[in-house]
Design an enzyme around this catalytic site. Structure first.
Site, PDB file in Angstrom:
ATOM      1  N   LYS A  22      -5.734 -11.160  53.466  1.00  0.00           N
ATOM      2  CA  LYS A  22      -4.920 -10.013  53.155  1.00  0.00           C
ATOM      3  C   LYS A  22      -4.505  -9.402  54.515  1.00  0.00           C
ATOM      4  CE  LYS A  22      -7.289  -6.186  52.389  1.00  0.00           C
ATOM      5  NZ  LYS A  22      -6.896  -4.968  53.166  1.00  0.00           N
ATOM      6  N   ASN A  23      -5.351  -9.182  55.520  1.00  0.00           N
ATOM      7  CA  ASN A  23      -4.856  -8.647  56.825  1.00  0.00           C
ATOM      8  C   ASN A  23      -4.207  -9.145  57.453  1.00  0.00           C
ATOM      9  OD1 ASN A  23      -6.304  -6.290  55.711  1.00  0.00           O
ATOM     10  ND2 ASN A  23      -8.029  -6.476  56.767  1.00  0.00           N
ATOM     11  N   CYS A 117      -7.290   8.486  54.524  1.00  0.00           N
ATOM     12  CA  CYS A 117      -7.877   7.783  53.171  1.00  0.00           C
ATOM     13  C   CYS A 117      -9.385   7.682  53.230  1.00  0.00           C
ATOM     14  CB  CYS A 117      -7.444   6.335  53.292  1.00  0.00           C
ATOM     15  SG  CYS A 117      -8.281   5.178  54.326  1.00  0.00           S
ATOM     16  N   ARG A 122      -7.571   7.999  59.835  1.00  0.00           N
ATOM     17  CA  ARG A 122      -6.568   7.033  60.170  1.00  0.00           C
ATOM     18  C   ARG A 122      -5.480   7.646  60.774  1.00  0.00           C
ATOM     19  NH1 ARG A 122      -7.636   2.300  55.910  1.00  0.00           N
ATOM     20  NH2 ARG A 122      -6.833   1.005  57.228  1.00  0.00           N
ATOM     21  N   PRO A 123      -5.325   8.207  61.994  1.00  0.00           N
ATOM     22  CA  PRO A 123      -3.873   8.581  62.405  1.00  0.00           C
ATOM     23  C   PRO A 123      -3.126   7.294  62.748  1.00  0.00           C
ATOM     24  CG  PRO A 123      -5.898   8.809  63.993  1.00  0.00           C
ATOM     25  CD  PRO A 123      -6.560   8.263  62.724  1.00  0.00           C
ATOM     26  N   LEU A 126      -1.260   5.950  67.871  1.00  0.00           N
ATOM     27  CA  LEU A 126      -1.261   4.843  68.829  1.00  0.00           C
ATOM     28  C   LEU A 126       0.096   4.009  68.502  1.00  0.00           C
ATOM     29  CD1 LEU A 126      -5.028   3.962  68.999  1.00  0.00           C
ATOM     30  CD2 LEU A 126      -3.487   4.932  70.864  1.00  0.00           C
ATOM     31  N   ASP A 305     -15.247  -4.106  58.330  1.00  0.00           N
ATOM     32  CA  ASP A 305     -15.034  -4.847  56.738  1.00  0.00           C
ATOM     33  C   ASP A 305     -16.279  -5.563  56.213  1.00  0.00           C
ATOM     34  OD1 ASP A 305     -12.703  -3.390  57.110  1.00  0.00           O
ATOM     35  OD2 ASP A 305     -11.573  -5.386  57.349  1.00  0.00           O
ATOM     36  N   ARG A 397      -7.691  -4.774  45.343  1.00  0.00           N
ATOM     37  CA  ARG A 397      -6.541  -4.935  46.309  1.00  0.00           C
ATOM     38  C   ARG A 397      -6.982  -5.695  47.432  1.00  0.00           C
ATOM     39  NH1 ARG A 397      -6.352   0.989  49.217  1.00  0.00           N
ATOM     40  NH2 ARG A 397      -4.981  -0.467  50.401  1.00  0.00           N
TER      41      ARG A 397
HETATM   42  N1  EPU Z   1      -6.802   4.711  65.037  1.00  0.00           N
HETATM   43  C1  EPU Z   1      -6.197   5.844  65.883  1.00  0.00           C
HETATM   44  N2  EPU Z   1      -4.844   5.730  65.977  1.00  0.00           N
HETATM   45  C2  EPU Z   1      -4.076   4.970  65.603  1.00  0.00           C
HETATM   46  C3  EPU Z   1      -4.494   3.814  65.076  1.00  0.00           C
HETATM   47  C4  EPU Z   1      -5.781   4.013  64.749  1.00  0.00           C
HETATM   48  O1  EPU Z   1      -7.031   6.532  66.135  1.00  0.00           O
HETATM   49  O2  EPU Z   1      -2.798   5.259  65.612  1.00  0.00           O
HETATM   50  C5  EPU Z   1      -8.193   4.638  65.036  1.00  0.00           C
HETATM   51  C6  EPU Z   1      -8.497   4.613  63.126  1.00  0.00           C
HETATM   52  O3  EPU Z   1      -8.701   5.727  62.831  1.00  0.00           O
HETATM   53  C7  EPU Z   1      -9.664   3.811  63.137  1.00  0.00           C
HETATM   54  C8  EPU Z   1      -9.589   2.822  64.325  1.00  0.00           C
HETATM   55  O4  EPU Z   1      -8.517   3.270  65.212  1.00  0.00           O
HETATM   56  O5  EPU Z   1     -10.769   4.884  63.598  1.00  0.00           O
HETATM   57  C9  EPU Z   1      -9.166   1.489  63.875  1.00  0.00           C
HETATM   58  O6  EPU Z   1      -8.003   1.281  62.946  1.00  0.00           O
HETATM   59  P1  EPU Z   1      -6.948   0.127  63.176  1.00  0.00           P
HETATM   60  O7  EPU Z   1      -5.576   0.789  63.267  1.00  0.00           O
HETATM   61  O8  EPU Z   1      -7.699  -0.664  64.196  1.00  0.00           O
HETATM   62  O9  EPU Z   1      -7.205  -0.210  61.705  1.00  0.00           O
HETATM   63  P2  EPU Z   1      -6.056  -0.481  60.720  1.00  0.00           P
HETATM   64  O10 EPU Z   1      -4.979  -1.271  61.573  1.00  0.00           O
HETATM   65  O11 EPU Z   1      -5.492   0.789  59.854  1.00  0.00           O
HETATM   66  C10 EPU Z   1      -7.241  -2.744  59.879  1.00  0.00           C
HETATM   67  C11 EPU Z   1      -7.499  -3.390  58.603  1.00  0.00           C
HETATM   68  C12 EPU Z   1      -8.770  -2.745  57.943  1.00  0.00           C
HETATM   69  C13 EPU Z   1      -9.908  -2.900  59.040  1.00  0.00           C
HETATM   70  C14 EPU Z   1      -9.345  -2.451  60.550  1.00  0.00           C
HETATM   71  C15 EPU Z   1     -10.399  -2.305  61.471  1.00  0.00           C
HETATM   72  C16 EPU Z   1      -5.181  -4.207  57.797  1.00  0.00           C
HETATM   73  C17 EPU Z   1      -4.461  -3.926  56.785  1.00  0.00           C
HETATM   74  N3  EPU Z   1      -6.209  -3.355  57.697  1.00  0.00           N
HETATM   75  O12 EPU Z   1      -6.643  -1.554  59.689  1.00  0.00           O
HETATM   76  O13 EPU Z   1      -8.865  -3.429  56.839  1.00  0.00           O
HETATM   77  O14 EPU Z   1     -10.858  -2.065  58.523  1.00  0.00           O
HETATM   78  O15 EPU Z   1      -8.044  -2.868  60.659  1.00  0.00           O
HETATM   79  O16 EPU Z   1     -10.763  -3.876  61.675  1.00  0.00           O
HETATM   80  O17 EPU Z   1      -5.362  -5.107  58.640  1.00  0.00           O
HETATM   81  C18 EPU Z   1      -9.996  -3.687  54.750  1.00  0.00           C
HETATM   82  O18 EPU Z   1      -9.581  -4.741  54.506  1.00  0.00           O
HETATM   83  O19 EPU Z   1     -10.701  -3.236  53.911  1.00  0.00           O
HETATM   84  C19 EPU Z   1      -9.630  -2.662  55.795  1.00  0.00           C
HETATM   85  C20 EPU Z   1      -9.740  -1.505  55.554  1.00  0.00           C
END
Ligand code: EPU
Length: 417
Positions: A22-23, A117, A122-123, A126, A305, A397
């Site tokens: 999925k990811n 969420c 989840r800002p 970055l 996860d 999902r």
């Molecule tokens: N973060 C920031 N600023 C940003 C982006 C992220 O502070 O601009 C923080 C987030 O708030 C969080 C941390 O960095 O505390 C990690 O977030 P990341 O951006 O790495 O996660 P993501 O890309 O939003 C993906 C997966 C998630 C998985 C995370 C961590 C997808 C679609 N989603 O989310 O998957 O938990 O990486 O590995 O790839 C799931 O599948 O259940 C799921 C939530």
């Protein structure tokens, strides 16, 4: 309202095939917007999140055609709008990943701001930092993020945290930028490598994906491609934990075991036998679980996860386990639901303390997010009596056919409307 009903089912036994990740597929679908030529993608899981992303691609002007059960052809010859509407972004945060490709194709992207969420705020700071460094001006107006650029130009970008989504979005935006981008402290997840391989197969020039430093040399144009998505390591891990917790003997097919090393290591510490051969993993367990401490970390650390599923398994361990969640600030909502089933767990800030030796009993519980839902299914397999899980859409999902797959290895589980 749809529910999942689970009865105690010890000794799961048999084979399960894992679907495409999925990811991985979500960013790859977003990246199809980078090319004017067609992309054929295989092993796409049949998931709600994938349907949302396909709908978004269509709204933006791409043609999405089904070629087979798990194969899609996407042609983004013309992008007809650079605005991603509230209805779709609010359904799934990952839809924000179209920002990089839209900026590249249209020099302009207006995307509804993905809110917080269930698992945390989840800002997207970055992602936006990266776009700014590539020469984009960003404004927020009426709940939208509006990004405009005259021309994307490569730059050196340091990520304050190795965010998976920011690494993907920046990699996509830099692919057709002028000059070279060096992304430091990048996320190293296998899904990043899959995305880079996909982009490179279209003629992109990305080196170092899977390490902390990724170099993206901008190219003029991308061409057509055909790609198979990597297997879903979290789906695999979920079934591995179900096998270990229930004292089963289950072979998981279509896995890349190197993607699962932290999960394998922790399952072995917990007392399960994990045998690796080729693209299969066999988990054998007598159901006696040792307590294990876990700290979630960016890859190659233990994946956030998989944290919820391990909590269910460790609830029956003989002794105390401590789980430390460092990625998301609110990812212990399953603890509350599990405690309704008799799990002795106390959450203190970013740690959960599990006393172990819990005698689980079936209860009415709610899936508060995707992985929390998977954890409740595992707990239901261990609990006396009947467990009724609501808010099943969260589980759909991320897990295709989870009910049928678990039934096939002997679980007493069903959907009920
Ligand atoms: N973060 C920031 N600023 C940003 C982006 C992220 O502070 O601009 C923080 C987030 O708030 C969080 C941390 O960095 O505390 C990690 O977030 P990341 O951006 O790495 O996660 P993501 O890309 O939003 C993906 C997966 C998630 C998985 C995370 C961590 C997808 C679609 N989603 O989310 O998957 O938990 O990486 O590995 O790839 C799931 O599948 O259940 C799921 C939530």
């Amino acid at each position: 309202m749809e529910r999942i009903i689970v009865q105690k089912s010890l000794g799961l036994n048999g084979n399960i095939r894992v679907d495409g990740s999925k990811n991985s597929i979500l960013p790859i679908l977003a990246a199809t917007l980078l090319s004017e030529e067609e992309c054929i993608i295989h092993d796409i899981p049949n998931l709600q999140d994938v349907r949302v992303m396909c709908k978004l691609l269509e709204v933006l002007g791409a043609k999405v055609e089904r070629l087979g059960k798990n194969t899609l052809k996407i042609s983004a010859e013309n992008i007809t709008t650079c605005e991603a509407p509230y209805e779709l972004i609010s359904k799934m945060r990952a839809s924000f990943l179209v920002m990089g490709p839209l900026l590249t194709r249209c020099q302009n992207a207006k995307i509804y701001m993905p809110g917080g969420c269930a698992i945390g705020s989840r800002p997207i700071d970055l992602h936006l930092k990266g776009f700014r460094y590539l020469g984009t001006e960003i404004k927020s107006e009426n709940g939208y993020v509006h990004a405009v650029t005259k021309k994307l130009v490569g730059n050196d970008i340091y990520l304050d945290f190795p965010s998976v989504g920011a690494t993907e979005n920046i990699m996509m935006a830099a692919t057709l930028a002028e000059g070279e981008t060096i992304l430091e402290n990048a996320a190293e997840e296998p899904e990043i490598v899959d995305l880079a391989n996909f982009i490179n197969s279209m003629g992109g020039n990305i080196i170092g994906a899977g390490t902390k430093t990724i170099r993206i040399k901008g190219v003029k144009k991308l061409h057509k491609t055909e790609h198979t998505v990597i297997p879903d390591r979290i789906e695999a891990g979920t079934y591995m934990v179900a096998a270990a917790a229930t004292g089963g003997d289950v072979t998981i097919e279509n896995v890349v075991s190197s993607h699962l090393q932290p999960v394998i290591a922790k399952l072995r510490e917990a007392g399960a036998q994990v045998l690796e051969y080729g693209d299969k993993l066999r988990v054998i367990s007598d159901g006696k679980i040792n307590p294990v401490d876990i700290k979630t970390l960016p890859y190659p650390g233990f994946p956030t996860d998989m944290q919820a599923q391990f909590m269910s398994m460790l609830s029956i361990a003989i002794g105390t386990s401590i789980i430390h969640e460092t990625i998301f600030e609110n990812r212990f909502m399953h603890a509350n639901e599990l405690s309704r089933m008799g799990v002795d767990v106390k959450v203190e800030g970013s740690s959960a303390i599990l006393k172990g030796s819990s005698k689980l009993s079936g209860a009415k519980v709610k899936a508060t997010d995707l992985r929390a839902g998977a954890a409740l299914i595992i707990a239901g397999l261990l609990a006396d009596g009947e467990t009724e899980i609501t808010e099943v859409f969260h589980i759909k999902r991320g897990y295709d056919n989870i009910i049928e797959k678990l039934q096939n290895i002997g679980a007493n589980i069903r959907y009920e409307k």
